[in-house]
Design a protein around this motif. Sequence first.
Motif, mmCIF file in Angstrom:
data_model
loop_
_atom_site.group_PDB
_atom_site.id
_atom_site.type_symbol
_atom_site.label_atom_id
_atom_site.label_comp_id
_atom_site.label_asym_id
_atom_site.label_seq_id
_atom_site.Cartn_x
_atom_site.Cartn_y
_atom_site.Cartn_z
ATOM 1 N N GLU A 260 7.793 9.376 54.413
ATOM 2 C CA GLU A 260 9.103 9.355 53.757
ATOM 3 C C GLU A 260 9.486 10.707 53.157
ATOM 4 O O GLU A 260 10.665 10.994 52.939
ATOM 5 C CB GLU A 260 9.103 8.284 52.662
ATOM 6 C CG GLU A 260 10.485 7.990 52.084
ATOM 7 C CD GLU A 260 10.478 6.804 51.141
ATOM 8 O OE1 GLU A 260 11.565 6.415 50.697
ATOM 9 O OE2 GLU A 260 9.380 6.264 50.855
ATOM 10 N N THR A 261 8.494 11.563 52.918
ATOM 11 C CA THR A 261 8.778 12.869 52.302
ATOM 12 C C THR A 261 9.673 13.740 53.176
ATOM 13 O O THR A 261 10.313 14.662 52.674
ATOM 14 C CB THR A 261 7.465 13.622 52.020
ATOM 15 O OG1 THR A 261 6.703 13.738 53.232
ATOM 16 C CG2 THR A 261 6.633 12.890 50.973
ATOM 17 N N TYR A 262 9.734 13.458 54.489
ATOM 18 C CA TYR A 262 10.571 14.259 55.388
ATOM 19 C C TYR A 262 12.045 13.853 55.328
ATOM 20 O O TYR A 262 12.913 14.557 55.836
ATOM 21 C CB TYR A 262 10.074 14.132 56.834
ATOM 22 C CG TYR A 262 8.707 14.732 57.057
ATOM 23 C CD1 TYR A 262 8.516 16.114 57.052
ATOM 24 C CD2 TYR A 262 7.597 13.920 57.278
ATOM 25 C CE1 TYR A 262 7.257 16.665 57.253
ATOM 26 C CE2 TYR A 262 6.334 14.455 57.481
ATOM 27 C CZ TYR A 262 6.171 15.831 57.465
ATOM 28 O OH TYR A 262 4.934 16.376 57.663
ATOM 29 N N GLU A 264 14.266 13.693 52.904
ATOM 30 C CA GLU A 264 15.171 14.535 52.117
ATOM 31 C C GLU A 264 15.630 15.759 52.911
ATOM 32 O O GLU A 264 16.830 16.094 52.920
ATOM 33 C CB GLU A 264 14.478 14.983 50.829
ATOM 34 C CG GLU A 264 15.286 15.942 49.967
ATOM 35 C CD GLU A 264 16.567 15.340 49.423
ATOM 36 O OE1 GLU A 264 17.492 16.112 49.089
ATOM 37 O OE2 GLU A 264 16.650 14.099 49.325
ATOM 38 N N TYR A 267 18.070 14.723 55.541
ATOM 39 C CA TYR A 267 19.365 14.407 54.932
ATOM 40 C C TYR A 267 20.139 15.680 54.599
ATOM 41 O O TYR A 267 21.350 15.789 54.888
ATOM 42 C CB TYR A 267 19.153 13.580 53.665
ATOM 43 C CG TYR A 267 20.425 13.296 52.905
ATOM 44 C CD1 TYR A 267 21.356 12.391 53.393
ATOM 45 C CD2 TYR A 267 20.703 13.953 51.701
ATOM 46 C CE1 TYR A 267 22.540 12.130 52.711
ATOM 47 C CE2 TYR A 267 21.873 13.700 51.008
ATOM 48 C CZ TYR A 267 22.786 12.795 51.514
ATOM 49 O OH TYR A 267 23.961 12.552 50.852
ATOM 50 N N GLN A 268 19.492 16.635 54.017
ATOM 51 C CA GLN A 268 20.163 17.875 53.635
ATOM 52 C C GLN A 268 20.724 18.616 54.845
ATOM 53 O O GLN A 268 21.757 19.296 54.753
ATOM 54 C CB GLN A 268 19.192 18.783 52.861
ATOM 55 C CG GLN A 268 18.788 18.239 51.505
ATOM 56 C CD GLN A 268 19.971 18.055 50.554
ATOM 57 O OE1 GLN A 268 20.984 18.750 50.655
ATOM 58 N NE2 GLN A 268 19.851 17.091 49.642
#
Length: 299
Positions: A260-262, A264, A267-268
């Motif tokens: 899940e850390t990927y 963000e 999304y950016q």
Amino acid sequence: MTLLIKDVSKKFKDFTAVHEVNLEVPAGTMYGFLGGNGAGKTTTFRMILGLLPKTSGVVTFNDRPIDYSMTNTVGYLPEERGLHPKLKVWEQVHYSAKLKGMNKKDIDRELDYWLKRFDAFQNKEKKIEALSKGNQQKVQLIASIIHKPDLLILDEPFSGLDPVNVELLKSAVKDLKESGTTIIFSSHRMEHVEELCDYICIMNKGKSIVSGSIDKVKDDFGKKDIFIEGEYDFTFLKDFEGVEQFESTKKGVKLTISDETYAEAIYQNVIKLGYLKRFHVAEPSLNDIFIAKVGEQNE
């Protein structure tokens, strides 16, 4: 009244049908078994109930071995239905309920309640052979639950039912759980297990390859799905760090990321394109986990 399954195995000559299964089913919960044909689910159920002798291992319910003395506290809906075609519905249920120690007055009251709830009261005087498959399934389920068991095992309870009848039976199973019944059931329909169950066990080739609470199983799986909708070219995300799978959809794309850390960073980058109709990070489905885990076992 916890159900404990410890180191349970079953061998048929040189073939091991179930291999050292260990599970703990907390009281008043619903535990779903997933697996293809030949995975060992039905064999495990039969060993839990004592219908099939174990080659090794121990099964206890409320700290006691399950034997004939516990008949009145256990309900079982087998995958192979066992109704008597020449009996009328009320005769079939009375026969099954008396074997569970119920008296006539209680049987009549509970039978009428369940027939009305399942929209099948009009079938009370009909012979089993005159009923549709769905209505026969309702009778079989009533016979399994009429005595209000503490432990209920359902082997493919929704198989072959239309959506309306599936919802009727699902509602009943949910209410039984809420009343404190410990329930184990198997299904090929992942969405049913995901909706109803607190815990799951995925079996493959006689082994339990994943087990535990659904939330923990999903967390341990690690991978997440990202659904992105918008009128842009998202193909650049195929090679983005953390993206394991890229799939085009009618409205955009679905990404599977390793962690899940990927999310963000993805999304950016995509919001730079402009307005997005949707950006949603979702838990993996049980179907995704099943395919991944069983695939690993078959490699």
